[in-house]
Design a protein around this motif. Structure first.
Motif, PDB file in Angstrom:
ATOM      1  N   SER A 189      40.548  -8.854  19.824  1.00 61.58           N
ATOM      2  CA  SER A 189      40.905  -8.515  18.435  1.00 61.58           C
ATOM      3  C   SER A 189      39.668  -8.513  17.535  1.00 61.58           C
ATOM      4  CB  SER A 189      41.941  -9.502  17.897  1.00 61.58           C
ATOM      5  OG  SER A 189      43.164  -9.401  18.614  1.00 61.58           O
ATOM      6  N   VAL A 247      36.976  -2.759  10.301  1.00 58.09           N
ATOM      7  CA  VAL A 247      38.086  -3.019   9.371  1.00 58.09           C
ATOM      8  C   VAL A 247      37.558  -2.976   7.945  1.00 58.09           C
ATOM      9  CG1 VAL A 247      39.772  -4.755   8.625  1.00 58.09           C
ATOM     10  CG2 VAL A 247      39.310  -4.428  11.063  1.00 58.09           C
ATOM     11  N   ASP A 285      49.401  -4.224  10.375  1.00 53.77           N
ATOM     12  CA  ASP A 285      49.235  -4.272  11.829  1.00 53.77           C
ATOM     13  C   ASP A 285      50.580  -3.920  12.453  1.00 53.77           C
ATOM     14  OD1 ASP A 285      48.112  -4.682  14.327  1.00 53.77           O
ATOM     15  OD2 ASP A 285      48.528  -6.836  14.312  1.00 53.77           O
ATOM     16  N   CYS A 342      43.988   0.117   5.493  1.00 57.86           N
ATOM     17  CA  CYS A 342      43.618   0.010   6.908  1.00 57.86           C
ATOM     18  C   CYS A 342      44.882  -0.269   7.708  1.00 57.86           C
ATOM     19  CB  CYS A 342      42.600  -1.121   7.105  1.00 57.86           C
ATOM     20  SG  CYS A 342      41.873  -1.166   8.758  1.00 57.86           S
ATOM     21  N   THR A 372      46.088  -1.098  11.746  1.00 55.79           N
ATOM     22  CA  THR A 372      45.665  -1.406  13.107  1.00 55.79           C
ATOM     23  C   THR A 372      46.871  -1.308  14.037  1.00 55.79           C
ATOM     24  OG1 THR A 372      45.955  -3.775  12.619  1.00 55.79           O
ATOM     25  CG2 THR A 372      43.725  -2.897  12.473  1.00 55.79           C
ATOM     26  N   ARG A 383      47.445  -2.000  18.359  1.00 52.87           N
ATOM     27  CA  ARG A 383      46.814  -2.386  19.626  1.00 52.87           C
ATOM     28  C   ARG A 383      47.770  -2.080  20.768  1.00 52.87           C
ATOM     29  NH1 ARG A 383      46.633  -7.845  22.374  1.00 52.87           N
ATOM     30  NH2 ARG A 383      44.570  -8.129  23.288  1.00 52.87           N
ATOM     31  N   LEU A 441      42.981   2.367  12.816  1.00 53.92           N
ATOM     32  CA  LEU A 441      42.229   1.867  13.955  1.00 53.92           C
ATOM     33  C   LEU A 441      43.173   1.700  15.139  1.00 53.92           C
ATOM     34  CD1 LEU A 441      40.105  -0.878  12.125  1.00 53.92           C
ATOM     35  CD2 LEU A 441      39.458   1.498  12.600  1.00 53.92           C
ATOM     36  N   LEU A 487      38.105   2.117  20.779  1.00 60.58           N
ATOM     37  CA  LEU A 487      38.677   2.151  19.451  1.00 60.58           C
ATOM     38  C   LEU A 487      38.601   3.575  18.923  1.00 60.58           C
ATOM     39  CD1 LEU A 487      39.803   0.548  16.991  1.00 60.58           C
ATOM     40  CD2 LEU A 487      37.446   0.453  16.152  1.00 60.58           C
TER      41      LEU A 487
END
Length: 208
Positions: A62, A69, A76, A138, A140, A142, A165, A202
């Motif tokens: 992470s 960022v 997220d 932003c 994110t 994953r 991201l 990424l």
């Protein structure tokens, strides 16, 4: 496992990543790892059981995106037990962070982690991504979904000048043609996660 061993592993990894974190960040990250380990027995929040592996595969993985960022607000999506959202909130405090997951057990854990770790400006919602409101500078995600699905479900959450991201294992070449109209790939970075012998990439996306 001895906390001092985990502390060394985490500190070495942070140094290898070239990051400078707040003074209390390492201790708080290990508090989070310990909480995750404790809850994992009953709630099955992550397939990673070994504490040292948690440091590498969760915390350092992470932290590897921290240099990319930016902005005062972060969402997220598909955060699971808070990856990378909680890790980023500890490592770079001061922004408003929204953790989104549809799994009730995971969101219960997130709320306990926010309370126990006294995370300012962080909140968790149990929701499907497409039902979340707001705009974030932003975003994110994953290993959450394909780029097409990710942006299709959550694209409305990206502020006009925001960045998305997307953390991937493979370079995800085959997913690029699926990026929806109105979005574009801005950059891609191969990440080196200390101690992890696996590919990590990424993808940085934005509004076209």
């Amino acid at each position: 496992m001895n906390r001092a061993v985990l502390h060394d592993r985490l500190e070495h990894g942070i140094a290898a990543l070239g990051l400078a974190l707040p003074g209390d960040a390492v201790a708080r990250l290990l508090d989070y790892q310990a909480l995750l380990e404790r809850w994992n027995g009953a709630y099955n929040l992550t397939a990673v059981r070994d504490p040292a592996e948690m440091v590498t595969r969760h915390l350092l993985d992470s932290l590897a995106i921290l240099p990319y960022v930016r902005g005062a607000t972060l969402a997220d999506l598909g955060t699971g037990p808070g990856l990378p959202g909680i890790v980023l909130a500890i490592a770079a405090p001061g922004r408003q962070v929204l953790l989104v997951d549809s799994n009730g057990k995971k969101v219960r854990f997130l709320r306990e982690a926010i309370r126990a770790l006294k995370l300012e400006g962080v909140r968790a919602v149990q929701s499907r991504v497409e039902d979340v409101q707001g705009q974030f500078e932003c975003i994110t995600a994953r290993a959450f979904a394909s780029l097409a699905d990710m942006l299709g479900w959550g694209g409305h959450l990206l502020a006009p000048d925001g960045i998305w991201l997307a953390m991937k294992g493979k370079p995800a070449e085959e997913e690029l043609p699926g990026i929806p109209a109105g979005f574009e790939l801005r950059a891609r970075h191969a990440l080196r996660v200390p101690g992890l012998d696996a590919e990590r990439h990424l993808l940085v996306l934005g509004r076209a």
